[in-house]
Enzyme design. Structure first.
Site, PDB file in Angstrom:
ATOM      1  N   ASP A   1      -8.490   1.835   3.484  1.00  0.00           N
ATOM      2  CA  ASP A   1      -8.609   0.564   4.186  1.00  0.00           C
ATOM      3  C   ASP A   1     -10.082   0.163   4.179  1.00  0.00           C
ATOM      4  O   ASP A   1     -10.946   0.961   3.793  1.00  0.00           O
ATOM      5  CB  ASP A   1      -8.093   0.705   5.625  1.00  0.00           C
ATOM      6  CG  ASP A   1      -7.535  -0.592   6.190  1.00  0.00           C
ATOM      7  OD1 ASP A   1      -7.999  -1.674   5.778  1.00  0.00           O
ATOM      8  OD2 ASP A   1      -6.630  -0.519   7.047  1.00  0.00           O
TER       9      ASP A   1
ATOM     10  N   ASN B   1       0.739  -0.908   1.467  1.00  0.00           N
ATOM     11  CA  ASN B   1       1.040  -1.661   2.679  1.00  0.00           C
ATOM     12  C   ASN B   1       0.016  -2.742   3.002  1.00  0.00           C
ATOM     13  O   ASN B   1       0.337  -3.688   3.724  1.00  0.00           O
ATOM     14  CB  ASN B   1       1.142  -0.668   3.846  1.00  0.00           C
ATOM     15  CG  ASN B   1       1.085  -1.338   5.195  1.00  0.00           C
ATOM     16  OD1 ASN B   1       2.072  -1.888   5.670  1.00  0.00           O
ATOM     17  ND2 ASN B   1      -0.081  -1.302   5.831  1.00  0.00           N
TER      18      ASN B   1
ATOM     19  N   TYR C   1       1.990 -16.334   0.788  1.00  0.00           N
ATOM     20  CA  TYR C   1       2.567 -15.092   1.316  1.00  0.00           C
ATOM     21  C   TYR C   1       3.963 -14.855   0.742  1.00  0.00           C
ATOM     22  O   TYR C   1       4.301 -13.753   0.307  1.00  0.00           O
ATOM     23  CB  TYR C   1       2.614 -15.173   2.844  1.00  0.00           C
ATOM     24  CG  TYR C   1       2.972 -13.885   3.529  1.00  0.00           C
ATOM     25  CD1 TYR C   1       1.988 -12.966   3.889  1.00  0.00           C
ATOM     26  CD2 TYR C   1       4.300 -13.575   3.839  1.00  0.00           C
ATOM     27  CE1 TYR C   1       2.312 -11.778   4.530  1.00  0.00           C
ATOM     28  CE2 TYR C   1       4.626 -12.396   4.478  1.00  0.00           C
ATOM     29  CZ  TYR C   1       3.637 -11.498   4.825  1.00  0.00           C
ATOM     30  OH  TYR C   1       3.964 -10.322   5.448  1.00  0.00           O
TER      31      TYR C   1
ATOM     32  N   LYS D   1       5.097 -11.721  -1.694  1.00  0.00           N
ATOM     33  CA  LYS D   1       6.111 -10.759  -1.271  1.00  0.00           C
ATOM     34  C   LYS D   1       7.329 -10.774  -2.195  1.00  0.00           C
ATOM     35  O   LYS D   1       7.967  -9.728  -2.385  1.00  0.00           O
ATOM     36  CB  LYS D   1       6.513 -11.029   0.181  1.00  0.00           C
ATOM     37  CG  LYS D   1       5.398 -10.772   1.186  1.00  0.00           C
ATOM     38  CD  LYS D   1       4.879  -9.329   1.124  1.00  0.00           C
ATOM     39  CE  LYS D   1       3.877  -9.038   2.218  1.00  0.00           C
ATOM     40  NZ  LYS D   1       3.389  -7.637   2.188  1.00  0.00           N
TER      41      LYS D   1
ATOM     42  N   ILE E   1       7.345  -8.520  12.763  1.00  0.00           N
ATOM     43  CA  ILE E   1       7.050  -7.299  13.511  1.00  0.00           C
ATOM     44  C   ILE E   1       5.898  -7.559  14.476  1.00  0.00           C
ATOM     45  O   ILE E   1       4.979  -8.324  14.166  1.00  0.00           O
ATOM     46  CB  ILE E   1       6.679  -6.150  12.544  1.00  0.00           C
ATOM     47  CG1 ILE E   1       7.785  -5.970  11.494  1.00  0.00           C
ATOM     48  CG2 ILE E   1       6.451  -4.855  13.324  1.00  0.00           C
ATOM     49  CD1 ILE E   1       9.157  -5.631  12.041  1.00  0.00           C
TER      50      ILE E   1
ATOM     51  N   THR F   1       2.869  -7.070  15.375  1.00  0.00           N
ATOM     52  CA  THR F   1       1.577  -6.562  14.908  1.00  0.00           C
ATOM     53  C   THR F   1       0.565  -7.704  14.922  1.00  0.00           C
ATOM     54  O   THR F   1       0.935  -8.871  15.101  1.00  0.00           O
ATOM     55  CB  THR F   1       1.667  -6.021  13.471  1.00  0.00           C
ATOM     56  OG1 THR F   1       1.758  -7.139  12.564  1.00  0.00           O
ATOM     57  CG2 THR F   1       2.871  -5.116  13.287  1.00  0.00           C
TER      58      THR F   1
END
Length: 253
Positions: free
Chosen positions: A37, A90, A156, A160, A189, A191
């Site tokens: 990361d 991810n 996006y 995806k 989700i 997040t």
């Protein structure tokens, strides 16, 4: 016996959200964790949390959009742990909300760069290593928006969708070499990335997104992590080239 005992697990975007939850879940199952990361103020705290579960955890400062940095990160994993058993691609970002005709080129390229090219960069180097081993598991983080459209999020959505295409194609190419490749398609989700970057400061938009899910709630990172452990472990030995939809019923409508 833990499901990922002594397996080396490489996770991009593992400092927060779904990636962090997957790292913690894998560590609980005995995995040696490598988090790739961009270094942040939370790096030390997150890594310490993971090391409490398994001391064999390393952090790799890596921008997934840079091909050579991803290559160096994979090489470090192999040098440290001996093998690359599981990879979770991810890392992802949201981006500006705009119709296709109003989307800026820079916004388009930024999201495609992280969310699609970043997955390709990971898979390219992961597969080269796993070919040498004649085994390995790759899990790519797609989205329900990899299967349907969503107004004002073309970058996006396109990225995806592309992740699912990469997943299916690579699964066909490497199946005979003992390498399994699947994708997870979460719904919305809870997040920091939720709602493509917006926050609880827009309660009307938040409730509208919740209402799109038949379960009438957001998912949790921990729920997605359970799906990751399943795909990463021997519990899914005959599963490859598919998507695991974890969406509270969103796609069933």
């Amino acid at each position: 016996m833990k499901k990922l005992e002594n397996k080396s697990v490489f996770i991009t975007g593992g400092l927060s959200g779904i990636g962090k939850a997957c790292a913690i879940a894998a560590a609980k199952e005995g995995a040696n964790i490598a988090i790739a990361d961009i270094k942040s103020d939370t790096t030390e705290a997150v890594m310490e949390e993971i090391k409490q579960l398994n001391p064999k955890a390393i952090f790799l400062d890596c921008d997934v959009t840079v091909f050579k940095q991803v290559q160096a990160a994979i090489e470090k994993v192999v040098h440290t742990f001996g093998t690359l058993d599981v990879a979770l691609n991810n890392a992802g970002i949201g981006g500006e909300s705009n119709k296709v005709g109003d989307m800026t080129e820079s916004a388009w390229l930024k999201v495609i760069g992280v969310n699609l090219s970043g997955v390709f960069n990971g898979m390219n180097h992961e597969l080269n290593q796993m070919e040498k081993q004649n085994k390995g598991v790759i899990v790519n983080m797609s989205s329900i928006l990899g299967k349907v459209g969503f107004a004002t999020s073309s970058h996006y959505v396109a990225a995806k969708h592309g992740v699912i295409g990469l997943t299916q194609t690579a699964a066909l190419e490497y199946a005979e070499q003992g390498i399994r490749i699947n994708a997870i398609c979460p719904g919305f989700i809870n997040t920091p990335l939720r709602l493509n970057g917006s926050t609880d400061e827009n309660p009307e938009k938040k409730q509208n997104i919740i209402n799109r899910h038949p379960m009438k709630r957001f998912g949790t990172p921990e729920e997605v992590a359970n799906g990751f452990v399943f795909l990463a472990s021997d519990d899914s030995m005959f599963v490859s080239g598919t998507t695991l939809d974890m969406d509270g019923g969103y796609l069933a409508q």
